[in-house]
Design a protein around this motif. Sequence first.
Motif, PDB file in Angstrom:
ATOM      1  N   GLU A  58      42.815  41.944  40.832  1.00 43.45           N
ATOM      2  CA  GLU A  58      42.436  42.182  42.224  1.00 43.45           C
ATOM      3  C   GLU A  58      41.213  41.378  42.662  1.00 43.45           C
ATOM      4  N   ASN A  59      40.593  40.630  41.726  1.00 40.84           N
ATOM      5  CA  ASN A  59      39.359  39.931  42.088  1.00 40.84           C
ATOM      6  C   ASN A  59      39.488  38.414  42.013  1.00 40.84           C
ATOM      7  N   PHE A  60      40.722  37.900  41.970  1.00 31.34           N
ATOM      8  CA  PHE A  60      40.918  36.457  42.020  1.00 31.34           C
ATOM      9  C   PHE A  60      41.148  36.088  43.479  1.00 31.34           C
ATOM     10  N   PRO A  61      40.313  35.240  44.068  1.00 25.96           N
ATOM     11  CA  PRO A  61      40.416  34.932  45.499  1.00 25.96           C
ATOM     12  C   PRO A  61      41.804  34.438  45.895  1.00 25.96           C
ATOM     13  N   GLY A  62      42.251  34.878  47.075  1.00 25.14           N
ATOM     14  CA  GLY A  62      43.519  34.414  47.609  1.00 25.14           C
ATOM     15  C   GLY A  62      44.667  35.377  47.446  1.00 25.14           C
ATOM     16  N   PHE A  63      44.416  36.500  46.745  1.00 23.55           N
ATOM     17  CA  PHE A  63      45.482  37.477  46.528  1.00 23.55           C
ATOM     18  C   PHE A  63      44.992  38.868  46.925  1.00 23.55           C
ATOM     19  N   PRO A  64      44.923  39.132  48.244  1.00 22.74           N
ATOM     20  CA  PRO A  64      44.336  40.387  48.726  1.00 22.74           C
ATOM     21  C   PRO A  64      45.058  41.637  48.253  1.00 22.74           C
ATOM     22  N   GLU A  65      46.331  41.518  47.925  1.00 21.96           N
ATOM     23  CA  GLU A  65      47.088  42.673  47.438  1.00 21.96           C
ATOM     24  C   GLU A  65      47.098  42.751  45.922  1.00 21.96           C
ATOM     25  N   GLY A  66      46.444  41.802  45.268  1.00 22.61           N
ATOM     26  CA  GLY A  66      46.465  41.753  43.821  1.00 22.61           C
ATOM     27  C   GLY A  66      47.665  40.968  43.313  1.00 22.61           C
ATOM     28  N   CYS A 143      37.322  44.616  29.572  1.00 23.24           N
ATOM     29  CA  CYS A 143      36.525  43.961  30.612  1.00 23.24           C
ATOM     30  C   CYS A 143      36.290  44.907  31.784  1.00 23.24           C
ATOM     31  N   ALA A 144      35.088  45.461  31.850  1.00 24.52           N
ATOM     32  CA  ALA A 144      34.761  46.382  32.933  1.00 24.52           C
ATOM     33  C   ALA A 144      34.740  45.676  34.284  1.00 24.52           C
ATOM     34  N   VAL A 145      34.213  44.452  34.318  1.00 22.92           N
ATOM     35  CA  VAL A 145      34.148  43.717  35.582  1.00 22.92           C
ATOM     36  C   VAL A 145      35.552  43.435  36.101  1.00 22.92           C
ATOM     37  N   CYS A 146      36.483  43.146  35.171  1.00 20.19           N
ATOM     38  CA  CYS A 146      37.865  42.850  35.571  1.00 20.19           C
ATOM     39  C   CYS A 146      38.582  44.088  36.086  1.00 20.19           C
ATOM     40  N   MET A 168      26.262  47.958  26.469  1.00 14.28           N
ATOM     41  CA  MET A 168      25.318  48.551  27.420  1.00 14.28           C
ATOM     42  C   MET A 168      25.638  48.068  28.836  1.00 14.28           C
ATOM     43  N   ASP A 169      25.881  46.783  28.957  1.00 17.59           N
ATOM     44  CA  ASP A 169      26.170  46.189  30.263  1.00 17.59           C
ATOM     45  C   ASP A 169      27.445  46.780  30.853  1.00 17.59           C
ATOM     46  N   GLU A 170      28.486  46.930  30.021  1.00 17.97           N
ATOM     47  CA  GLU A 170      29.748  47.499  30.485  1.00 17.97           C
ATOM     48  C   GLU A 170      29.548  48.943  30.949  1.00 17.97           C
ATOM     49  N   ALA A 171      28.807  49.723  30.150  1.00 21.37           N
ATOM     50  CA  ALA A 171      28.590  51.129  30.490  1.00 21.37           C
ATOM     51  C   ALA A 171      27.828  51.269  31.798  1.00 21.37           C
ATOM     52  N   ILE A 172      26.784  50.473  31.962  1.00 17.91           N
ATOM     53  CA  ILE A 172      25.979  50.529  33.193  1.00 17.91           C
ATOM     54  C   ILE A 172      26.844  50.147  34.392  1.00 17.91           C
ATOM     55  N   LYS A 296      29.229  34.546  28.769  1.00 22.49           N
ATOM     56  CA  LYS A 296      28.458  35.344  29.718  1.00 22.49           C
ATOM     57  C   LYS A 296      29.329  35.904  30.839  1.00 22.49           C
ATOM     58  N   TYR A 297      30.035  35.047  31.564  1.00 25.26           N
ATOM     59  CA  TYR A 297      30.772  35.492  32.751  1.00 25.26           C
ATOM     60  C   TYR A 297      32.188  35.962  32.413  1.00 25.26           C
ATOM     61  N   ARG A 298      32.932  35.150  31.645  1.00 25.45           N
ATOM     62  CA  ARG A 298      34.236  35.551  31.105  1.00 25.45           C
ATOM     63  C   ARG A 298      35.224  36.037  32.164  1.00 25.45           C
ATOM     64  N   GLN A 299      35.291  35.334  33.278  1.00 31.88           N
ATOM     65  CA  GLN A 299      36.211  35.697  34.352  1.00 31.88           C
ATOM     66  C   GLN A 299      37.229  34.586  34.577  1.00 31.88           C
ATOM     67  N   GLY A 300      38.385  34.964  35.109  1.00 29.87           N
ATOM     68  CA  GLY A 300      39.403  33.972  35.395  1.00 29.87           C
ATOM     69  C   GLY A 300      38.932  32.924  36.375  1.00 29.87           C
ATOM     70  N   ILE A 301      38.193  33.350  37.382  1.00 34.05           N
ATOM     71  CA  ILE A 301      37.756  32.421  38.417  1.00 34.05           C
ATOM     72  C   ILE A 301      36.692  31.460  37.898  1.00 34.05           C
ATOM     73  N   THR A 302      35.809  31.929  36.998  1.00 29.09           N
ATOM     74  CA  THR A 302      34.810  31.024  36.424  1.00 29.09           C
ATOM     75  C   THR A 302      35.472  30.076  35.434  1.00 29.09           C
ATOM     76  N   ALA A 303      36.500  30.559  34.734  1.00 31.47           N
ATOM     77  CA  ALA A 303      37.245  29.673  33.836  1.00 31.47           C
ATOM     78  C   ALA A 303      37.910  28.558  34.631  1.00 31.47           C
ATOM     79  N   ALA A 304      38.531  28.923  35.753  1.00 32.36           N
ATOM     80  CA  ALA A 304      39.158  27.923  36.608  1.00 32.36           C
ATOM     81  C   ALA A 304      38.125  26.910  37.093  1.00 32.36           C
ATOM     82  N   GLY A 305      36.947  27.393  37.442  1.00 26.64           N
ATOM     83  CA  GLY A 305      35.889  26.498  37.907  1.00 26.64           C
ATOM     84  C   GLY A 305      35.484  25.488  36.857  1.00 26.64           C
ATOM     85  N   THR A 306      35.313  25.951  35.611  1.00 25.26           N
ATOM     86  CA  THR A 306      34.932  25.012  34.557  1.00 25.26           C
ATOM     87  C   THR A 306      36.094  24.092  34.185  1.00 25.26           C
TER      88      THR A 306
END
Length: 329
Positions: A58-66, A143-146, A168-172, A296-306
């Motif tokens: 649901e957090n990859f730009p361009g797909f509002p419905e997921g 992946c909590a952020v995902c 700790m980061d995931e829990a917070i 650090k970031y480990r997201q699909g969108i940051t992977a695409a960027g790199t």
Amino acid sequence: MEDLQTMKTCLCIIGSGPAGQTAAIYAARAELKPILFEGGMANDISPGGQFTAAICIENFPGFPEGITGRELVDRCRNQSLRFGTQIFTETVTKVNFSSRPFKVFTDLRTVIADAVVVATGAIVKQLSFPGSNSFWKRGMSACAVCDGAASIFRNKPLAVIGGGDSAMDEAIYLTKYGSKVYIIHRRDTFKASKIMQNRALSNPKIEVLWSSVVVEAYGEGERGVLGGLKVKNVVTGEVSDLQVSGLFIAIGRDPTTKFLGGQLELDSDGYIVTKPGSTHTSVRGIFAAGEVQDKKYRQGITAAGTGCMAALDAEHYLQEIGSQEGKSD
């Protein structure tokens, strides 16, 4: 069995997740005619990497419905094919980066390349207990952020396994969505940095279950989603019931770099070291993109960027050395 083949190309890309496919799209549009190895169940993961296991992104730009991870990767793959990428469903077993041109080997072919993009990602360290496979992506995640903002986790009790900074980061992070967050740790002290420990321990929504391990995950009714955990205290041996709707595994990841045979500089955790602000590795002409170089970031969108960065860095490098475009055969 197909005869071994030798092929030549300006650019070889190893890996087929968002990083690898984005690199291929950019390289193919630049008429470099890249060859991409997408892996044949490498590390027991289908071509496209761990992204393919995501039920709804649901957090990859361009797909509002997921969109499902499988569909997103397939779309990226079709896009790279459209512009001329040559894709092989083979796993790279070894490389030779000690001489130029570089050599990339699978069981079926050898590719000779002027430049290489390594985009092989990282594998989540897993725990095995009854139910650990049944509820993966059905209440269990790495992946909590995902996944943390998903409706099945909102205002529900959640749990995180781990004792390092990532846990700790995931829990917070999860306290923004869950009604309560348990940190389950097998020892009586954390290995996380003091500042991260203090942030977690001072959060009123977080409770720590010390000296504890998960021994079973069970479902909720007939919904097929996680309903709770059986948690064992390793000191007393007592097993208790913990009703949670989400379990996040935060015990680390293993970057997929063993096939490199130590030919690139890696950090202490095995991730490829890239020069700041670029995708250049310790070997000129070899580039790294995605989670294989990003812990650090480990997201699909940051992977695409790199992946985009790696293709552009590779194109500039090939121009510098005067590599002939359209060299693949």
